[in-house]
Design an enzyme around this catalytic site. Structure first.
Site, PDB file in Angstrom:
ATOM      1  N   LYS A 136      -3.602  -1.745  15.646  1.00 33.42           N
ATOM      2  CA  LYS A 136      -3.221  -0.579  16.391  1.00 33.42           C
ATOM      3  C   LYS A 136      -4.393  -0.520  17.801  1.00 33.42           C
ATOM      4  CE  LYS A 136       0.133   2.523  15.172  1.00 33.42           C
ATOM      5  NZ  LYS A 136       0.259   1.875  13.454  1.00 33.42           N
ATOM      6  N   GLU A 163       1.083  -1.533  -0.104  1.00 35.00           N
ATOM      7  CA  GLU A 163      -0.119   0.038   0.219  1.00 35.00           C
ATOM      8  C   GLU A 163       1.035   1.329  -0.067  1.00 35.00           C
ATOM      9  OE1 GLU A 163      -1.771   2.052   3.111  1.00 35.00           O
ATOM     10  OE2 GLU A 163      -0.643   0.170   5.171  1.00 35.00           O
TER      11      GLU A 163
END
Ligand code: PSU
Ligand code: MN
Length: 307
Positions: free
Chosen positions: A166, A31
């Site tokens: 996260k 990405e």
């Protein structure tokens, strides 16, 4: 140029990727939001190039995906990675909804996990390495902030290797969402869903697998059955590069509080939190971040070879 009918004609394949396609070499998609919105310049460029080198060292060809000059690029050369990395936050963060707009505007478009999956699938690339995916944010029952990455995993047949997510996110709710939409979560050599900077989250993956071969077999089986959609492969950060859980949790709490106080909304939330965490740890978190991405690139390349 390639004559493969399964590849959409509106894509701009780099020479490397066109050659890899002709020669039937394994390819790993990468990405570009992580480059522009995930890390500061010039570390972002340095890391992107290292990630590409790592994919190559492990026997696959890297295809970094981005929108540039009105083209959907599959595979960037070094100059293009430098150009995009230097643009940084001036590039537009492109998720599913943004693709046609940014293409027509001929702006720099950095693709998120969702947009990268879409383009990879168009290019008939089914394995993708990143750092962390977007997910269900904490307090989502009020904000409704749920990353488009999850819906893309539900629909698009690309396997994503990440270090979990996260804990800026609500990991428990993220796993619930993945379950509802039928997205399997595989733990690579672990039973526990990793939390990006740390190897533990207190939450379980659906299936533990210990080799790239086993993972490739299950991907092939799923897609051969016509079960469309993604697979999340959770690869914990290497022990030596993990952050202390207590420390990173306190930093994340502080970043979340600041985002709330400053009224950060929508697509700005994740980049804001990522950069605050990096500033608050004085770059310490960036080291883990870089190492876990390299670790994911390694695993993705090895799976791609087995596919
Ligand atoms: N999480 C990270 N690093 C990242 C991102 C997420 O730990 O770089 C980026 C990825 O590109 C991901 C995007 O697809 O943020 C998710 O943004 P949002 O939460 O706005 O959907
Ligand atoms: Mn969001």
């Amino acid at each position: 140029m390639t004559k493969d009918q399964s590849i959409k004609p509106f894509l701009s394949l780099s020479e490397d990727i066109a050659a890899a396609k002709r020669n039937n070499q394994p390819i790993v998609a990468l990405e570009s939001t992580i480059i522009t919105h995930g890390m500061p310049y010039p570390k972002n460029v340095e890391t992107a190039l290292k990630v590409e080198a790592t994919v190559r060292e492990n026997g696959a060809v890297p295809a970094t995906i981005a929108l540039m000059n009105g083209q959907i690029k599959v595979g960037l050369n070094h100059a293009e990675i430098e150009e995009l990395g230097a643009a940084g936050l001036a590039a537009i963060k492109v998720s599913r909804r943004d693709i046609p707009f940014v293409l027509l505007q001929k702006k720099y478009g950095a693709t998120t996990v969702a947009a990268t999956m879409i383009v990879a699938n168009w290019a008939d690339i089914h394995i993708f390495a990143t750092g962390g995916i977007g997910g269900v944010h904490r307090n989502a029952e009020v904000s409704m902030d749920i990353s488009a990455d999850l819906q893309e995993l539900a629909n698009t047949s690309v396997a994503v290797v990440s270090a979990g997510a996260k804990s800026i996110l609500d990991l428990r709710l993220t796993l619930e969402y993945l379950e509802t939409f039928g997205i399997p979560v595989i733990g690579y050599q672990t039973e526990e869903f990793p939390a990006f900077y740390t190897r533990e989250s207190g939450l379980k993956v659906d299936y533990r697998m210990d080799s790239p071969k086993e993972i490739a077999a299950v991907l092939n089986q799923k897609w051969q059955l016509g079960l469309q959609g993604g697979v999340l492969i959770a690869n914990p950060v290497p022990e030596v590069h993990a952050c202390s859980k207590h420390y990173i949790d306190s930093v994340i709490e502080k970043a979340l509080q600041e985002a709330d106080e400053q009224g950060i909304k929508g697509k700005q939330v994740t980049p804001f939190l990522l950069s605050r965490i990096e500033q608050l740890t004085k770059g310490e978190s960036l080291v883990s971040n870089i190492e876990l991405v390299l670790n994911n690139a390694r695993l993705a390349a090895r799976i791609a070879r087995e596919l």
